[in-house]
Design a protein around this motif. Sequence first.
Motif, PDB file in Angstrom:
ATOM      1  N   GLU A  45       1.016  -1.225   0.231  1.00  8.41           N
ATOM      2  CA  GLU A  45       0.005   0.110   0.120  1.00  8.41           C
ATOM      3  C   GLU A  45       0.684   1.136   0.089  1.00  8.41           C
ATOM      4  O   GLU A  45       0.331   2.299  -0.090  1.00  8.41           O
ATOM      5  CB  GLU A  45      -1.196   0.050   1.153  1.00  8.41           C
ATOM      6  CG  GLU A  45      -1.980  -1.091   0.931  1.00  8.41           C
ATOM      7  CD  GLU A  45      -3.044  -1.193   2.244  1.00  8.41           C
ATOM      8  OE1 GLU A  45      -2.923  -0.211   3.174  1.00  8.41           O
ATOM      9  OE2 GLU A  45      -3.874  -2.003   2.311  1.00  8.41           O
ATOM     10  N   GLN A  46       2.099   1.060   0.032  1.00  5.05           N
ATOM     11  CA  GLN A  46       3.005   2.154   0.106  1.00  5.05           C
ATOM     12  C   GLN A  46       2.842   2.948  -1.419  1.00  5.05           C
ATOM     13  O   GLN A  46       2.651   2.274  -2.433  1.00  5.05           O
ATOM     14  CB  GLN A  46       4.386   1.895   0.167  1.00  5.05           C
ATOM     15  CG  GLN A  46       4.817   1.343   1.326  1.00  5.05           C
ATOM     16  CD  GLN A  46       6.301   0.873   1.527  1.00  5.05           C
ATOM     17  OE1 GLN A  46       7.123   1.634   1.647  1.00  5.05           O
ATOM     18  NE2 GLN A  46       6.529  -0.445   1.742  1.00  5.05           N
ATOM     19  N   GLU A  47       3.093   4.304  -1.427  1.00  7.29           N
ATOM     20  CA  GLU A  47       3.146   4.904  -2.709  1.00  7.29           C
ATOM     21  C   GLU A  47       4.181   4.448  -3.474  1.00  7.29           C
ATOM     22  O   GLU A  47       4.078   4.353  -4.795  1.00  7.29           O
ATOM     23  CB  GLU A  47       3.164   6.504  -2.363  1.00  7.29           C
ATOM     24  CG  GLU A  47       1.897   6.722  -1.757  1.00  7.29           C
ATOM     25  CD  GLU A  47       0.919   7.618  -2.656  1.00  7.29           C
ATOM     26  OE1 GLU A  47       1.229   7.982  -3.695  1.00  7.29           O
ATOM     27  OE2 GLU A  47      -0.324   7.625  -2.375  1.00  7.29           O
ATOM     28  N   GLN A  48       5.336   4.483  -3.073  1.00  4.86           N
ATOM     29  CA  GLN A  48       6.572   4.388  -3.902  1.00  4.86           C
ATOM     30  C   GLN A  48       7.302   3.007  -3.566  1.00  4.86           C
ATOM     31  O   GLN A  48       7.738   2.755  -2.481  1.00  4.86           O
ATOM     32  CB  GLN A  48       7.630   5.460  -3.729  1.00  4.86           C
ATOM     33  CG  GLN A  48       7.255   6.840  -4.009  1.00  4.86           C
ATOM     34  CD  GLN A  48       6.899   7.090  -5.257  1.00  4.86           C
ATOM     35  OE1 GLN A  48       7.646   6.651  -6.064  1.00  4.86           O
ATOM     36  NE2 GLN A  48       5.795   8.031  -5.459  1.00  4.86           N
TER      37      GLN A  48
ATOM     38  N   ARG B  41      -3.812  -7.158  -4.233  1.00  4.37           N
ATOM     39  CA  ARG B  41      -5.431  -6.786  -3.864  1.00  4.37           C
ATOM     40  C   ARG B  41      -6.382  -7.999  -3.461  1.00  4.37           C
ATOM     41  O   ARG B  41      -7.156  -8.117  -2.713  1.00  4.37           O
ATOM     42  CB  ARG B  41      -6.212  -5.788  -4.707  1.00  4.37           C
ATOM     43  CG  ARG B  41      -5.748  -4.370  -4.462  1.00  4.37           C
ATOM     44  CD  ARG B  41      -6.519  -3.333  -5.358  1.00  4.37           C
ATOM     45  NE  ARG B  41      -6.397  -3.596  -6.827  1.00  4.37           N
ATOM     46  CZ  ARG B  41      -5.597  -3.028  -7.456  1.00  4.37           C
ATOM     47  NH1 ARG B  41      -4.420  -2.328  -7.017  1.00  4.37           N
ATOM     48  NH2 ARG B  41      -5.734  -3.221  -8.881  1.00  4.37           N
TER      49      ARG B  41
ATOM     50  N   ARG C  67       0.376  -5.196  -7.987  1.00  2.18           N
ATOM     51  CA  ARG C  67      -0.539  -4.695  -6.895  1.00  2.18           C
ATOM     52  C   ARG C  67      -2.213  -5.146  -7.290  1.00  2.18           C
ATOM     53  O   ARG C  67      -2.797  -5.580  -6.279  1.00  2.18           O
ATOM     54  CB  ARG C  67      -0.691  -3.087  -7.037  1.00  2.18           C
ATOM     55  CG  ARG C  67       0.570  -2.495  -6.660  1.00  2.18           C
ATOM     56  CD  ARG C  67       0.266  -1.031  -6.507  1.00  2.18           C
ATOM     57  NE  ARG C  67       1.579   0.087  -6.540  1.00  2.18           N
ATOM     58  CZ  ARG C  67       1.866   0.327  -5.268  1.00  2.18           C
ATOM     59  NH1 ARG C  67       0.936   0.157  -4.212  1.00  2.18           N
ATOM     60  NH2 ARG C  67       2.926   0.920  -5.297  1.00  2.18           N
TER      61      ARG C  67
ATOM     62  N   GLU D  38       1.658  -2.776 -11.789  1.00  5.58           N
ATOM     63  CA  GLU D  38       0.369  -2.464 -11.622  1.00  5.58           C
ATOM     64  C   GLU D  38      -0.340  -4.071 -11.360  1.00  5.58           C
ATOM     65  O   GLU D  38      -1.354  -4.317 -11.028  1.00  5.58           O
ATOM     66  CB  GLU D  38      -0.113  -1.870 -12.920  1.00  5.58           C
ATOM     67  CG  GLU D  38      -1.603  -1.759 -13.030  1.00  5.58           C
ATOM     68  CD  GLU D  38      -2.012  -0.896 -14.242  1.00  5.58           C
ATOM     69  OE1 GLU D  38      -2.739  -1.560 -14.917  1.00  5.58           O
ATOM     70  OE2 GLU D  38      -1.376   0.073 -14.572  1.00  5.58           O
TER      71      GLU D  38
END
Length: 175
Positions: free
Chosen positions: A39-42, A130, A126, A123
């Motif tokens: 869930e981190q941005e970078q 999810r 991620r 992508e």
Amino acid sequence: MPEYAELQFTTPAMRILENEHRYLSFLMEEWHAIVLWFEQEQIRLDEGRIRLQELRQAILEFTGPLKKHTLKEETHFFPLLGTYIGFEQGPLVGIQEEHREIDGYIGHFLHHTDGGADLLSLEDIRAAVRDAGEAFEVLTVHFVKEETVIFPMAEHQLSAKDKERLSQKLNTLIT
């Protein structure tokens, strides 16, 4: 690992299932930490691929005990409780649907990560993660429902003879 209170049920069969929930929750917390990391941005792609492999391995190790637990419930516990409360509607219907939903999320995650992480974009990684996160959420709520609705119902509804028979059938390892 979160601290857990003493087991709350007195019927041996319900204590077996409750204890299995504790073990499964412990395993889930381990792989959920990896889900949260995503869930981190970078995130660098190389790091994401490494963590995805760790997550996949942890979930694979989790699925064996989960399947054994679920099979015990669906083979022995739910059919017996259903003779008391019915099969067509009510809490057993929803609980069994959640079993299928959990299986679907985990299966989807494993399917999409089966070819290895080297070919996946960040992508794609991620998106697969999810599914693992959704499985965690459904499992967490599912365990609460079983422990607050289904297990107490069984403790109050089942005859002493059925409780004893169920306990004997459930008294097997999930590891």
